[in-house]
Design an enzyme around this catalytic site. Sequence first.
Site, PDB file in Angstrom:
ATOM      1  N   HIS A   1      -8.333  -2.121  -0.091  1.00  0.00           N
ATOM      2  CA  HIS A   1      -8.062  -0.843  -0.748  1.00  0.00           C
ATOM      3  C   HIS A   1      -6.597  -0.444  -0.599  1.00  0.00           C
ATOM      4  O   HIS A   1      -5.846  -0.977   0.212  1.00  0.00           O
ATOM      5  CB  HIS A   1      -8.973   0.259  -0.191  1.00  0.00           C
ATOM      6  CG  HIS A   1      -8.768   0.562   1.260  1.00  0.00           C
ATOM      7  ND1 HIS A   1      -7.821   1.461   1.720  1.00  0.00           N
ATOM      8  CD2 HIS A   1      -9.391   0.094   2.374  1.00  0.00           C
ATOM      9  CE1 HIS A   1      -7.873   1.534   3.044  1.00  0.00           C
ATOM     10  NE2 HIS A   1      -8.825   0.706   3.465  1.00  0.00           N
TER      11      HIS A   1
ATOM     12  N   CYS B   1     -11.237  -2.693   7.434  1.00  0.00           N
ATOM     13  CA  CYS B   1     -10.929  -3.007   6.047  1.00  0.00           C
ATOM     14  C   CYS B   1      -9.458  -3.401   5.922  1.00  0.00           C
ATOM     15  O   CYS B   1      -8.665  -3.203   6.842  1.00  0.00           O
ATOM     16  CB  CYS B   1     -11.236  -1.814   5.151  1.00  0.00           C
ATOM     17  SG  CYS B   1     -13.022  -1.521   4.949  1.00  0.00           S
TER      18      CYS B   1
END
Length: 655
Positions: A515, A534
Amino acid sequence: MQEINHSDNNADRYSSPQPRVSFKEKLKQGWQSVYTWFVHWKKIILASPFVQKHQKGILAGIAVVGVFALLLTIPSVRQLLRSRTDRWEALKEDASKPLSITLNNETARRYFPQEFRRNILVAVMDTFYTNRMYLPAWVGEKGNTALIDSLVTVLSQSGQEGFDTTSYQLDTLRKLRSTLTLKSKPEDVAHLDRLATASYLVYASHMLWGRVDPGKIDTMWQSVSYPYALSKNLQEALEENHLQASLTQLLPSNQYYSYEALKQKFVDLCIQEQKGGWPAVTINQSLHKGSNSAAVKQLKQRLIAEGDLEASKTNLASTVYDQTVVDAVKSYQARYGLQVTGNLTKETRTALAVPLKKRIQQVALNLERLRWLPRQYPSESVWINIPEFSLRVWDQDKQVWETRIVVGKPNKPTPILTDTLEQIILNPDWVIPQSIAVNEMLPQIRQTPEMLEENEFEVYESWKKGAPLVDVSMIDWDTISTDNFTYKIAQKPGDKNALGKVKFLFPNHYDTYLHDTPAKGLFNVKDRAYSHGCVRVENPLKLAYYLLKSTGKWTEEKIIEQTQLAMLDNEAEDEGDTAITPEKIDLKKPIAVTTLYLTAFVRQGRLYFCPDIYGYDVMQTAAISLPVKSMIPPIANKPQPEKKSNLSLTSLFSH
């Protein structure tokens, strides 16, 4: 490790095994046929004048034939009467009986001492001999052991792959082969044959899947689990006499992080170690441009040995830390994942002090990690090397783009896996994981409740679908604890969203994804391990463009417009628009995403090292037990390259 289908059911090239008839049984059947014929014609035969006249002689002849037939049922007598070729074939035929016996736990340990994958390899061996109708595979005509000799040669060179050569029972294999004669018992022939098969299968499994399952060492590593018909592979290798090629084809062949290139560097390091190692650098002080020290001579020798400095471009007698040395040190620092300053810092001196043997172990471990990777990838793929803090996009075996990334903290590591990118979300919202909401956000909310509204967080009554929003001003946060925190918190799309403007989904049980992020400053830090697991991408819009351009529908301009960004570098403008809705784009063309953990790799012909940020090097080296001595046995001189080999020293590790 997940169950793998190694039954080789697709090996339809082999006929179904038929019951074997022994020599003794054939003789018995023949004798019965003669007796039946004699009974049928005995009246006519006995009435013959010739038979009546020579009755005693005929009976004596029949007796002799009978005794001879009985003698032929004795294996040692049969051996004496046969030709040498027939005697070898009979010995091999007799060995089929012990080869047909299923291995029990004790005998399985004899051939496969390592418990890991033992059951799989026993099943592969059973399939192999069943398809051969239990005939020995490694002993040729007239007792020829050329195939076993070839196997011994291949296994004795296994150190080139970073393997421990003692793993393949070479000494036992050599001893049994040397004692094989026509006087050997069928059980001994069967034992030799099984041992050769077992040694091949163990080595093949190491080439194909590695020596351990990383998922068994740490749950943040995806297990190695993909099928391969090893029994068919072995049968074809024996038929076509290409044992080495049959094993080499099991290795990874991708161009993203080249196994062959890293293997060559491994061999080079082993040669350097046998020459006495790298030149020692004993410097206890920092040096910079203009420094004058006798230790600069040592440093130059070391930089030349590692390929960071050309001897012809420096004055070896000079003790001045000049621009040539600065540039060479910068090259060294870049290759070792250090801060690139050109100065001889404490961090640089620490790297220089690492023994060459430890670097050899490190490269051998990373060869193992490359063997853990799947062998097939789609044409487009995304490669993320966590210790390198880098992301690269490959298309048709060519790197087309790269960018910097932020990965998980050491206590919240990014998982190591391969999956398929399925969806890109522009302007994503962010549902905060419960662990983050309770352990990190709740203490902040208690101190500053207004942070929720300022950062555009919404609070839902529960995690149930359709749960209503809650007026956060009505919640007494001081009464909320980890035990009674039932709320779901979500952050609306927009410039303040922690996921930024783009999210890349490749569903996995770790719930990890790529992301964007509004915290751009972290990309300027050298060691970028700051996320909760992440992967944050520095230039996510550019990544989205590369992954979507094959659709022909998404240009860079359209992506920028859709995400309400004014510039490609992802600097958001504050437009005050809080009504942004996520746009989900499903990918129809498969794009592989692989997160790696390589602390040694080759790029543009040069060997690079990275810091072991998660401590996996120590953990996995201990699990695999990498004894350097068994990988680099001493040699007197550098051997010449063997033809048709990509290695400069194909016989370096021969015993």
